[in-house]
Design an enzyme around this catalytic site. Structure first.
Site, short mmCIF file in Angstrom:
data_model
loop_
_atom_site.label_atom_id
_atom_site.label_comp_id
_atom_site.label_asym_id
_atom_site.label_seq_id
_atom_site.Cartn_x
_atom_site.Cartn_y
_atom_site.Cartn_z
N THR A 154 0.86 -1.20 0.00
CA THR A 154 0.00 0.00 0.00
C THR A 154 0.89 1.25 0.00
OG1 THR A 154 -0.23 -0.27 2.41
CG2 THR A 154 -2.05 -1.06 1.03
N LYS A 180 4.71 -6.95 3.32
CA LYS A 180 4.37 -5.55 3.11
C LYS A 180 4.20 -4.89 4.46
CE LYS A 180 0.88 -3.53 3.10
NZ LYS A 180 0.22 -2.55 4.06
N THR A 191 0.40 -1.63 9.21
CA THR A 191 -0.28 -2.89 8.85
C THR A 191 0.75 -3.77 8.19
OG1 THR A 191 -2.28 -1.68 8.58
CG2 THR A 191 -2.13 -3.71 7.32
N GLU A 277 7.09 4.73 7.08
CA GLU A 277 6.65 5.94 6.38
C GLU A 277 7.51 7.14 6.78
OE1 GLU A 277 2.01 4.58 5.83
OE2 GLU A 277 2.62 5.62 7.64
N ASN A 408 0.52 10.36 7.17
CA ASN A 408 -0.62 9.83 7.91
C ASN A 408 -1.71 10.85 8.16
OD1 ASN A 408 -0.17 6.88 8.80
ND2 ASN A 408 1.83 7.85 8.95
N THR A 413 -7.50 11.29 2.84
CA THR A 413 -7.99 12.49 2.18
C THR A 413 -7.14 12.88 0.99
OG1 THR A 413 -6.75 13.86 3.74
CG2 THR A 413 -9.05 13.41 4.27
#
Length: 413
Positions: A154, A180, A191, A277, A408, A413
């Protein structure tokens, strides 16, 4: 020296496996989002899953299937919708997904395991998924491991894959894996999803024991942001196609296979932590001198999960006080006068006392790691000794950058 060599092929390197990944229209971006891993024969199956009380439908489905029958032939993973917190309809969707794949493969639905990743609270786009299954099945091949690795990600920046080989007698045994994960990483089994294939013959209880221990020493020792996912899933298949003697109990062959399984899981876990991230480097914490391995792992994971430690690493600040503070709050007893802390080659504390060190050089060490080659020279090493105990443990994480908040804050959005 390890007892194995790294080979190409990833998840399909072991004998008797095919895989594929494709864009089924589940992700708004149009990127690949549906992956299949398929064994030529029924394989012994084991799994480790999230301990969260809020779980994806696929987690409950797999737990039920593995409790009833410790074998499987296919794993289907969708990316884009987590199918978590979707109520009874999510459970219905999971069952329908397994049935659709089973029909396309002409196998029993009980031989299908599932995994999902994506936005929590969103159902799988079932029409798109079911429409893509025939093409996915038809495309599965022994060279499709890379496509599968790309289809399960993702927010990951890179796909994660590895395969190792060793010899049992004169016959090769192989283990391959893909994973992942980038954010929401703090596993209690992050996740995160991981799938492992093996061509050895292993008894079901032993394979499950091996996988659980490997998870404790790898995926359960990584953290990016302290958030455990609703979808954490680790599934391992062993199909016996190496034609080596069955491993049914403890012994040298079992130890060798478990060591290689752990190495595969550790590589995939480190790749997840490095891909956190907004991360600029991998952090590895090694703890020794603890009373036992569990204590050492607890201290290591507490340090690598500290937002203050992670922020200091991002700021290239050798602030060893944050490391000491994290070790002290880990819930593990030790004498602070025994504490030793080292950052790279820089000894910062010995016998509980701070030592003079070249702060500018230590900061440069952190800068060099951030500029290093991915998963080779991009690692910040923190070594902590707690005393004279025999317990040792490792944990992995990443630095905490400005980009983590941005990624995040804008996730849905």
């Amino acid at each position: 020296m390890s007892d194995w060599t790294e080979i190409s092929g990833g998840i399909t390197a072991p004998r008797g496996y095919k895989a594929w990944g494709m864009a089924a229209g589940l992700k708004p971006s149009g990127a690949p989002d549906l992956a299949l891993i398929l064994s030529d024969v029924d394989a012994i199956a084991a799994g480790v899953f999230t301990t969260s009380q809020v779980r994806a439908a696929c987690v409950d489905y797999c737990r039920q299937q593995l409790q009833a029958k410790a074998s499987a032939k296919a794993i289907l993973c969708n990316a884009g919708q987590a199918n978590a917190a979707t109520g009874e309809q999510g459970n219905i969707d999971a069952i329908e997904t397994a049935q659709a794949l089973a029909e396309a493969l002409n196998i029993a639905p009980e031989s299908v395991l599932l995994a999902s990743t994506g936005v929590i609270g969103q159902r799988i786009k079932m029409d798109a998924l079911k429409a893509a299954i025939p093409q996915l099945v038809a495309s599965a091949s022994e060279s499709g491991g890379e496509q599968a690795a790309r289809a399960i990600i993702t927010t990951d920046l890179v796909p994660k894959s590895i395969a190792l080989e060793t010899l049992f007698g004169d016959r090769p045994v192989r283990i391959g894996g893909i994973s992942k994960g980038s954010g929401m990483i703090h596993p209690n089994m992050a996740t995160m999803l991981a799938f492992v294939t093996c061509d050895a013959v292993v008894s079901p209880p032993l394979w499950q024991e091996m996988l659980s221990r490997a998870a404790d020493r790898s995926f359960n020792q990584i953290t990016v942001d302290g958030d455990t996912s609703t979808n954490d899933t680790l599934i391992a298949l062993a199909n016996g196609q190496s034609r080596t003697p069955a491993i049914t109990g403890k012994g040298p062959e079992a130890d060798r296979l478990e060591a290689m399984l752990t190495a595969v899981c550790e590589h995939l876990a480190k790749a997840i932590a490095r891909d956190g991230e907004g991360a600029t480097c991998l952090i590895e914490v090694q703890v020794s001198g603890a009373a036992d391995e569990a204590d050492a792992r607890q201290v290591a994971k507490t340090i690598v999960g500290s937002s203050l430690v992670k922020s200091a690493i991002f700021g290239r600040d050798p602030n060893w006080g944050r490391i000491a503070a994290a070790a002290g709050r880990a819930g593990v007893k030790f004498k602070q006068e025994d504490l030793r802390i080292q950052l790279g080659d820089f000894l910062l504390m010995e016998k509980g006392q701070p030592l003079p060190f070249d702060r500018a050089a230590a900061s440069q060490y952190l800068k060099q790691a951030a500029a290093g080659e991915y998963l080779k020279s991009d690692t910040v090493l923190i070594q902590v000794n707690l005393g004279n105990g025999s317990g040792v443990g490792k944990a992995w994480g990443c630095d905490l950058s400005y980009d983590y908040v941005k990624i995040n804050a804008e996730y849905t959005t």
